[in-house]
Every structure is written in structure tokens, then in C-alpha cells.
Design an enzyme around this catalytic site. Structure first.
Site, PDB file in Angstrom:
ATOM      1  N   TYR A  56     -94.199   3.394  -2.362  1.00  0.00           N
ATOM      2  CA  TYR A  56     -93.722   2.137  -1.779  1.00  0.00           C
ATOM      3  C   TYR A  56     -92.212   2.186  -1.542  1.00  0.00           C
ATOM      4  CZ  TYR A  56     -98.258   0.512  -3.565  1.00  0.00           C
ATOM      5  OH  TYR A  56     -99.588   0.367  -3.859  1.00  0.00           O
ATOM      6  N   HIS A 140    -103.319   7.754  -7.080  1.00  0.00           N
ATOM      7  CA  HIS A 140    -103.067   6.987  -5.864  1.00  0.00           C
ATOM      8  C   HIS A 140    -103.600   7.712  -4.636  1.00  0.00           C
ATOM      9  CE1 HIS A 140     -99.880   4.379  -3.558  1.00  0.00           C
ATOM     10  NE2 HIS A 140    -101.118   3.954  -3.393  1.00  0.00           N
TER      11      HIS A 140
END
Length: 334
Positions: A56, A140
Site C-alpha cells: 500500500y 498477501h
């Protein structure tokens, strides 16, 4: 804000969690002061679960979340981050918009689901966060790295949990098939399912959610607005990070009209929907401003009448076997 524990652990998460991708400058820049104000507002509203990742904003989200949480005691919140992408310095310049983040491209992502990569990723995250502990670690997006994820990364997370270095482990993805495999074949505590259990997409109901309920694995649901469409259905809105198709937009507009007939906001229904299933422990929502935090908390607390869900079935917006959260609404704090 009520809390639940993840799987068989003692790790608490609030029913509404702070998804920190947006304060990693997802799509558009967010200033530092805006990010910290949003985090402050979320804390004041009772949110105590914060989720971030190296991906992110290539570290921006982790740095901001860490700076904020360093002003709180470590036992007063739950923090999750993710492994699978190592951030390597990059001197090519430019921005990171091709990956969805409006931030300078100071690093590049390198996929790594090796055991050593897991350890390095966690150490790097702790450095960016400025903290000495992470509560929950997810693998992830291991979609294209299944062999290494199951053969190396997951066993390493299990070892780290056994050593007491992290308290809960899981996987976070935008698909349900591999998450179902994690629930079925490993000893994960939690899975983060993004965008696959919403008013517009209930794929998680077919195998993932029943398996999680049977095995005592918690499900954290992200992407309840499907990247924007269910927050404000209109021409040009995005669905799963791409322009919504005419058919999907029509469906979202039907949901909006239904919500208006029952005197509620569509966002309230989208936030409430996942809690129709007992495996769901928390819903993560990305909020980039104090106004968005206030709206999200207000919509989450709103009562969605049973008649709304009943008409959704009658209009074939929801199948008869999709559970809806009438009972949860009776218990939710106002």
C-alpha cells in the site's frame, strides 16, 4: 464497538476495522495530516483493528499507521500487515500509479514467498512501522505463487506463531478458491476475503464461508463497496478497481433504489450484509478523511430493516439461501 477474537486465538478485532490502503495514497494523494486525522477519528469512534501492507503506497501506509499507533499502548489495538512483496530501492523515478498508488516510485516490489522472504518482510515492516510487534500477518495475494506460498511461506508463518513472535496468521486475497484451500489444508487463524462477499458478489458463500465456520477460522471481509460502486452507484464508478460494466451498474442502482425505498443508505446495507454469516469477524473499510470515517461509522450503526432483506429476495437481488443479518441488527450498538 464490539470485538471478537480471531479463530482460536485471543487476538481481538473490532467489528469495524480500518483498512489502510487508502492512506497509502490509493488512486489519489492523501496528505500526512489528513491521514493522521482519519486515524484519530477512527480511534475516537472505537475502531481498534488496523490493517496495512508493504504494497500500500510502497511503504507509505505502514509508515503512517506506525507513526499513529506509536502514540497508543501496544495492548490497546490489533495490527495486521502482510508478506509476499519485498520492497527494493528503485532509482528509476516516476510514480507508482500503474500499481494504483499516487506516490513517488522510490521502491519496486519483488514477489517473495520464501521462508527467508517472510522473515525479511516482517523485519522490514517493523522498521517502517517503528514498532516491535505485529499481531496478525497475512500472506498477501499468493495467487500465482501457490507452490511457494503453501510449501515455504505458510510453514514459516506457523513457526513464527509457534515462537510467539506473532499471534495470528492467515492469507488475504481477492479470490475464494485458494482461501478455501488455506482454510481446508492449513492451520490458519483467519482469512481476509476482499470483494467476494458483498451485495454484488457472494462467491465466498459457496465453499469458503461454510468451511471457515466448520473449522473455526475467522473471516475478515474487505472491499464491501467493491472498490466504490456500492458506496455511490453512478456512471463512471469502479467495480473491483475497473470501470463498472453496464450490467453491474444496473444491479447496483437497483440496490440503491431498494435502500431508498426503505429509508436507508446503500452503504449501511453493504456494511451490514457480511454479518449475516457467523464466520465473519470484522469488516475492513478504507477511509481517507474524518468525513469518510464519520459516514462509515454512522452507516455501520444504522438499522437495516428486515423488510429490506425480504424485498431483496423477492426482487431476486439475493438468492434464497444467502444469509442476511436481521439478528445482528438487534444486537448492534446505537
Amino acid at each position: 464497538m464490539r470485538t471478537h477474537t480471531l479463530g482460536g486465538t485471543r487476538v481481538p478485532v473490532t467489528e469495524l476495522g480500518f483498512g489502510a490502503a487508502v492512506i497509502g495514497n490509493l488512486f489519489t494523494p492523501v496528505r500526512d495530516d489528513e491521514a493522521y486525522a482519519a486515524l484519530d477519528a477512527a480511534w475516537d469512534a472505537g475502531l481498534r483493528y488496523f490493517d496495512t501492507a508493504p504494497h500500500y503506497g510502497i511503504g507509505v501506509s505502514e509508515r503512517r499507521v506506525g507513526e499513529f499507533l506509536r502514540t497508543r499502548t501496544t495492548t490497546s489495538y490489533t495490527l495486521s500487515t502482510k508478506v509476499g512483496r519485498i520492497l527494493e530501492p528503485y532509482e528509476g523515478g516516476g510514480d507508482d500509479l500503474r500499481n494504483g498508488f499516487a506516490t513517488p516510485a522510490t521502491h519496486r516490489r519483488v514477489w517473495d514467498f520464501s521462508a527467508a522472504g517472510v522473515r525479511r518482510s516482517i523485519e522490514d515492516s517493523l522498521g517502517r512501522l517503528g514498532l516491535d510487534r505485529i499481531d496478525v500477518v497475512y500472506l498477501h495475494d499468493p495467487d500465482d505463487h501457490a507452490e511457494q506460498a503453501f510449501g515455504e511461506a505458510y510453514p514459516e508463518l506457523e513457526r513464527l506463531r509457534g515462537e510467539g513472535l506473532i499471534d495470528a496468521i492467515g492469507a488475504g486475497m481477492n479470490q475464494t478458491g485458494m482461501l478455501h484451500r488455506f482454510v481446508r489444508d492449513t492451520d490458519v487463524d483467519v482469512v481476509l476475503c476482499a470483494g467476494r462477499y458483498t451485495l454484488l458478489d457472494q462467491r465466498a458463500l459457496h465453499r469458503l464461508l461454510p468451511a471457515a465456520a466448520e473449522r473455526g477460522v475467522s473471516v475478515v471481509v474487505g472491499g464491501v463497496f467493491n472498490s466504490g460502486l456500492l458506496a455511490d452507484p453512478k456512471q463512471g464508478a469502479t467495480f473491483d478497481y475497473s470501470l463498472a460494466s453496464p450490467a453491474v451498474l444496473r444491479s447496483a442502482l437497483k440496490w440503491k433504489a431498494l435502500a431508498e425505498r426503505h429509508g436507508i443508505n446503500l452503504r449501511a446495507a453493504a456494511l451490514a450484509f457480511p454479518y449475516g454469516h457467523p464466520a465473519v469477524t470484522s469488516v475492513l473499510v478504507g477511509t481517507r478523511s474524518t468525513a469518510e470515517v464519520a459516514d462509515t461509522v454512522r452507516q455501520f450503526a444504522a438499522e437495516v430493516p428486515a423488510a429490506f432483506w425480504q424485498e431483496a429476495r423477492e426482487k431476486n437481488l439475493l438468492a434464497a439461501d444467502v444469509p442476511t443479518p436481521e439478528a445482528f441488527e438487534e444486537e448492534k450498538p446505537r
